[in-house]
Write a protein that holds these residues in place. Structure first.
Motif, PDB file in Angstrom:
ATOM      1  N   PHE A 114       0.838  -1.201   0.000  1.00 37.70           N
ATOM      2  CA  PHE A 114       0.000   0.000   0.000  1.00 37.70           C
ATOM      3  C   PHE A 114       0.871   1.248   0.000  1.00 37.70           C
ATOM      4  CE2 PHE A 114      -1.921   3.466   2.402  1.00 37.70           C
ATOM      5  CZ  PHE A 114      -3.122   3.650   1.714  1.00 37.70           C
ATOM      6  N   ILE A 115       0.592   2.155  -0.949  1.00 37.20           N
ATOM      7  CA  ILE A 115       1.317   3.431  -1.025  1.00 37.20           C
ATOM      8  C   ILE A 115       0.299   4.547  -1.176  1.00 37.20           C
ATOM      9  CG2 ILE A 115       3.029   4.800  -2.269  1.00 37.20           C
ATOM     10  CD1 ILE A 115       4.301   2.269  -3.259  1.00 37.20           C
ATOM     11  N   SER A 116       0.297   5.444  -0.225  1.00 39.19           N
ATOM     12  CA  SER A 116      -0.599   6.596  -0.304  1.00 39.19           C
ATOM     13  C   SER A 116      -0.004   7.645  -1.237  1.00 39.19           C
ATOM     14  CB  SER A 116      -0.822   7.196   1.082  1.00 39.19           C
ATOM     15  OG  SER A 116       0.396   7.741   1.577  1.00 39.19           O
ATOM     16  N   ILE A 117      -0.815   8.633  -1.598  1.00 41.93           N
ATOM     17  CA  ILE A 117      -0.345   9.694  -2.484  1.00 41.93           C
ATOM     18  C   ILE A 117       0.861  10.417  -1.881  1.00 41.93           C
ATOM     19  CG2 ILE A 117      -0.931  11.982  -3.354  1.00 41.93           C
ATOM     20  CD1 ILE A 117      -1.943   9.894  -5.165  1.00 41.93           C
ATOM     21  N   SER A 118       0.807  10.710  -0.602  1.00 41.48           N
ATOM     22  CA  SER A 118       1.919  11.421   0.034  1.00 41.48           C
ATOM     23  C   SER A 118       3.179  10.562   0.101  1.00 41.48           C
ATOM     24  CB  SER A 118       1.523  11.869   1.441  1.00 41.48           C
ATOM     25  OG  SER A 118       1.193  10.753   2.252  1.00 41.48           O
ATOM     26  N   GLN A 119       3.027   9.239   0.201  1.00 44.30           N
ATOM     27  CA  GLN A 119       4.187   8.355   0.293  1.00 44.30           C
ATOM     28  C   GLN A 119       4.956   8.258  -1.022  1.00 44.30           C
ATOM     29  OE1 GLN A 119       2.184   4.839   1.807  1.00 44.30           O
ATOM     30  NE2 GLN A 119       3.002   5.172   3.864  1.00 44.30           N
ATOM     31  N   PHE A 120       4.313   8.590  -2.141  1.00 40.34           N
ATOM     32  CA  PHE A 120       5.013   8.553  -3.426  1.00 40.34           C
ATOM     33  C   PHE A 120       6.169   9.547  -3.461  1.00 40.34           C
ATOM     34  CE2 PHE A 120       1.065   6.636  -5.339  1.00 40.34           C
ATOM     35  CZ  PHE A 120       1.679   5.477  -5.793  1.00 40.34           C
ATOM     36  N   GLN A 121       6.120  10.552  -2.633  1.00 42.09           N
ATOM     37  CA  GLN A 121       7.173  11.569  -2.625  1.00 42.09           C
ATOM     38  C   GLN A 121       8.463  11.057  -1.989  1.00 42.09           C
ATOM     39  OE1 GLN A 121       5.677  15.181  -0.857  1.00 42.09           O
ATOM     40  NE2 GLN A 121       3.930  15.321  -2.247  1.00 42.09           N
ATOM     41  N   THR A 122       8.380   9.967  -1.249  1.00 36.48           N
ATOM     42  CA  THR A 122       9.559   9.473  -0.538  1.00 36.48           C
ATOM     43  C   THR A 122       9.957   8.051  -0.942  1.00 36.48           C
ATOM     44  OG1 THR A 122       8.145   8.718   1.298  1.00 36.48           O
ATOM     45  CG2 THR A 122       9.099  10.930   1.463  1.00 36.48           C
ATOM     46  N   VAL A 123       9.238   7.426  -1.885  1.00 33.55           N
ATOM     47  CA  VAL A 123       9.588   6.056  -2.271  1.00 33.55           C
ATOM     48  C   VAL A 123      10.891   6.056  -3.062  1.00 33.55           C
ATOM     49  CG1 VAL A 123       7.205   5.234  -2.280  1.00 33.55           C
ATOM     50  CG2 VAL A 123       8.198   6.199  -4.373  1.00 33.55           C
ATOM     51  N   SER A 124      11.561   4.925  -3.057  1.00 30.79           N
ATOM     52  CA  SER A 124      12.816   4.768  -3.792  1.00 30.79           C
ATOM     53  C   SER A 124      12.551   4.065  -5.118  1.00 30.79           C
ATOM     54  CB  SER A 124      13.823   3.952  -2.968  1.00 30.79           C
ATOM     55  OG  SER A 124      14.122   4.615  -1.754  1.00 30.79           O
ATOM     56  N   THR A 144       7.759   9.773 -10.186  1.00 31.00           N
ATOM     57  CA  THR A 144       8.237  11.119  -9.867  1.00 31.00           C
ATOM     58  C   THR A 144       7.053  11.948  -9.411  1.00 31.00           C
ATOM     59  OG1 THR A 144       7.963  11.825 -12.175  1.00 31.00           O
ATOM     60  CG2 THR A 144      10.138  11.021 -11.522  1.00 31.00           C
ATOM     61  N   THR A 145       7.320  12.932  -8.563  1.00 32.58           N
ATOM     62  CA  THR A 145       6.255  13.787  -8.057  1.00 32.58           C
ATOM     63  C   THR A 145       6.608  15.245  -8.288  1.00 32.58           C
ATOM     64  OG1 THR A 145       7.244  13.802  -5.839  1.00 32.58           O
ATOM     65  CG2 THR A 145       5.578  12.108  -6.297  1.00 32.58           C
ATOM     66  N   LEU A 146       5.585  16.039  -8.484  1.00 31.94           N
ATOM     67  CA  LEU A 146       5.722  17.488  -8.600  1.00 31.94           C
ATOM     68  C   LEU A 146       4.571  18.098  -7.816  1.00 31.94           C
ATOM     69  CD1 LEU A 146       7.197  19.912  -9.788  1.00 31.94           C
ATOM     70  CD2 LEU A 146       5.721  19.742 -11.804  1.00 31.94           C
ATOM     71  N   GLY A 147       4.859  18.476  -6.576  1.00 26.33           N
ATOM     72  CA  GLY A 147       3.783  18.905  -5.694  1.00 26.33           C
ATOM     73  C   GLY A 147       2.901  17.715  -5.354  1.00 26.33           C
ATOM     74  N   ASN A 148       1.606  17.834  -5.641  1.00 27.74           N
ATOM     75  CA  ASN A 148       0.676  16.730  -5.414  1.00 27.74           C
ATOM     76  C   ASN A 148       0.493  15.850  -6.643  1.00 27.74           C
ATOM     77  OD1 ASN A 148       0.122  17.494  -2.755  1.00 27.74           O
ATOM     78  ND2 ASN A 148      -1.432  18.975  -3.416  1.00 27.74           N
ATOM     79  N   GLN A 149       1.176  16.177  -7.741  1.00 30.13           N
ATOM     80  CA  GLN A 149       1.031  15.394  -8.964  1.00 30.13           C
ATOM     81  C   GLN A 149       2.015  14.232  -8.958  1.00 30.13           C
ATOM     82  OE1 GLN A 149       0.720  17.511 -12.763  1.00 30.13           O
ATOM     83  NE2 GLN A 149       2.125  16.028 -13.685  1.00 30.13           N
ATOM     84  N   VAL A 150       1.498  13.058  -9.313  1.00 24.60           N
ATOM     85  CA  VAL A 150       2.316  11.849  -9.348  1.00 24.60           C
ATOM     86  C   VAL A 150       2.379  11.344 -10.786  1.00 24.60           C
ATOM     87  CG1 VAL A 150       2.567   9.476  -8.522  1.00 24.60           C
ATOM     88  CG2 VAL A 150       1.662  11.245  -6.991  1.00 24.60           C
ATOM     89  N   ASN A 151       3.590  11.132 -11.282  1.00 28.90           N
ATOM     90  CA  ASN A 151       3.801  10.610 -12.628  1.00 28.90           C
ATOM     91  C   ASN A 151       4.454   9.238 -12.543  1.00 28.90           C
ATOM     92  OD1 ASN A 151       2.860  13.026 -13.905  1.00 28.90           O
ATOM     93  ND2 ASN A 151       4.851  13.961 -13.501  1.00 28.90           N
ATOM     94  N   VAL A 152       4.021   8.337 -13.417  1.00 26.25           N
ATOM     95  CA  VAL A 152       4.528   6.970 -13.442  1.00 26.25           C
ATOM     96  C   VAL A 152       5.159   6.719 -14.801  1.00 26.25           C
ATOM     97  CG1 VAL A 152       3.988   4.536 -13.076  1.00 26.25           C
ATOM     98  CG2 VAL A 152       2.634   6.294 -11.915  1.00 26.25           C
ATOM     99  N   SER A 153       6.415   6.282 -14.796  1.00 28.89           N
ATOM    100  CA  SER A 153       7.142   6.050 -16.043  1.00 28.89           C
ATOM    101  C   SER A 153       7.506   4.578 -16.185  1.00 28.89           C
ATOM    102  CB  SER A 153       8.414   6.902 -16.085  1.00 28.89           C
ATOM    103  OG  SER A 153       9.168   6.621 -17.238  1.00 28.89           O
ATOM    104  N   THR A 154       7.351   4.064 -17.421  1.00 27.60           N
ATOM    105  CA  THR A 154       7.674   2.667 -17.705  1.00 27.60           C
ATOM    106  C   THR A 154       8.918   2.517 -18.567  1.00 27.60           C
ATOM    107  OG1 THR A 154       6.432   2.481 -19.786  1.00 27.60           O
ATOM    108  CG2 THR A 154       5.181   2.255 -17.736  1.00 27.60           C
ATOM    109  N   GLY A 155       9.430   3.615 -19.090  1.00 27.69           N
ATOM    110  CA  GLY A 155      10.500   3.544 -20.066  1.00 27.69           C
ATOM    111  C   GLY A 155       9.975   3.701 -21.477  1.00 27.69           C
ATOM    112  N   ILE A 156       8.660   3.542 -21.644  1.00 25.98           N
ATOM    113  CA  ILE A 156       8.003   3.741 -22.939  1.00 25.98           C
ATOM    114  C   ILE A 156       6.994   4.874 -22.851  1.00 25.98           C
ATOM    115  CG2 ILE A 156       6.472   2.703 -24.652  1.00 25.98           C
ATOM    116  CD1 ILE A 156       7.751   0.072 -24.190  1.00 25.98           C
ATOM    117  N   VAL A 157       6.185   4.885 -21.790  1.00 23.96           N
ATOM    118  CA  VAL A 157       5.174   5.923 -21.610  1.00 23.96           C
ATOM    119  C   VAL A 157       5.322   6.561 -20.238  1.00 23.96           C
ATOM    120  CG1 VAL A 157       3.505   4.819 -23.152  1.00 23.96           C
ATOM    121  CG2 VAL A 157       3.464   4.286 -20.715  1.00 23.96           C
ATOM    122  N   ASP A 158       4.851   7.795 -20.152  1.00 26.26           N
ATOM    123  CA  ASP A 158       4.770   8.520 -18.880  1.00 26.26           C
ATOM    124  C   ASP A 158       3.294   8.797 -18.597  1.00 26.26           C
ATOM    125  OD1 ASP A 158       7.571   8.672 -18.491  1.00 26.26           O
ATOM    126  OD2 ASP A 158       7.662  10.346 -19.914  1.00 26.26           O
TER     127      ASP A 158
END
Length: 248
Positions: A114-124, A144-158
């Motif tokens: 389980f990962i909350s939105i706020s925890q995405f800012q500190t995950v490795s 990656t995070t920018l403020g409250n925005q969370v982006n997920v990258s696969t190497g092909i899409v963001d």
């Protein structure tokens, strides 16, 4: 008259007390409204996740998620692409995948904790998914995070986490605007290695044959013609002269 009023009030108090006990007992016996966690029902209630729900059912990943959530305290995070996200894929993409690739694709959208939105800012990074581990070629994700925005990258899409669909401290379901495409399945194959040039089997020539003065590459030099008389001929003439003189 006073005795009658006291008696009536007593009966009223006894009646109210009995009613209060009955209401308390009924409330305590009522079952809890929440049932076992069901990922497909959560997505069905949210709407616009028909394709992802179908994949969860056909790959049986939905049942595995429900079993894990209801039988352990490990928790899980789900990135759920919308129907519009699947529509943006090239036509026939899902049908072109094998059964195992479809399973890996669904598991690639699941994090085993389980990962909350706020925890995405500190995950490795990279994050381990249900499809594999964090090593190269093992279906990892980067966040990656920018403020409250969370982006997920696969190497092909963001992809971007557009909304929180559900969270209860054990399960977090996030809406993403793109299908998370793993490199292992969607990366273009590397170009085929060009074949090595064929080795020419050239006939080895003598230095004389390869010299510019030679008339032809395949010409054979005749030493007897070049010298006029061969060594063998001189020896025969000498021996003949000796015998002739001895005979005389």
């Amino acid at each position: 008259m006073m005795s009658y009023l006291v008696f009536s009030l007593s009966l009223l108090l006894i009646f109210l007390h009995c009613c209060t006990l009955t209401l308390v007992q009924t409330s305590a016996a009522a079952p809890a409204p929440s049932g076992p966690t069901n990922i497909t029902k959560i997505l069905e209630k949210a709407g616009q996740f028909t394709t992802f729900i179908r994949l969860l059912k056909t790959t049986q990943a939905g049942d595995q998620i429900n079993t894990q959530l209801n039988n352990s305290n490990q928790g899980m995070t789900v990135f759920a692409p919308t129907d519009n996200a699947f529509s943006s894929l090239k036509a026939g993409t899902l049908n072109s995948l094998s059964s195992q690739q479809q399973v890996s694709l669904v598991q690639f959208h699941l994090l085993p904790n389980f990962i909350s939105i706020s925890q995405f800012q500190t995950v490795s990074n990279p994050l381990r998914t249900q499809a594999g581990d964090t090593g190269p070629g093992d279906f990892p994700l980067n966040v990656t995070t920018l403020g409250n925005q969370v982006n997920v990258s696969t190497g092909i899409v963001d992809a971007t986490v557009a909304n929180t669909i559900y969270t209860d401290g054990e399960l977090a379901v996030y809406q993403v605007d793109k299908v998370l495409q793993p490199l292992n399945i969607f990366a273009s194959p590397s170009p085929a290695t060009a074949p090595a040039p064929a080795t020419l089997n050239l006939k080895k020539k003598s230095p004389a044959a390869l010299s510019p003065s030679s008339g032809s590459d395949d010409a054979v030099v005749d030493h007897s013609a070049a010298g006029g008389v061969s060594v063998h001929g001189v020896a025969v003439l000498g021996l003949g002269g000796f015998l002739f003189m001895f005979w005389l």
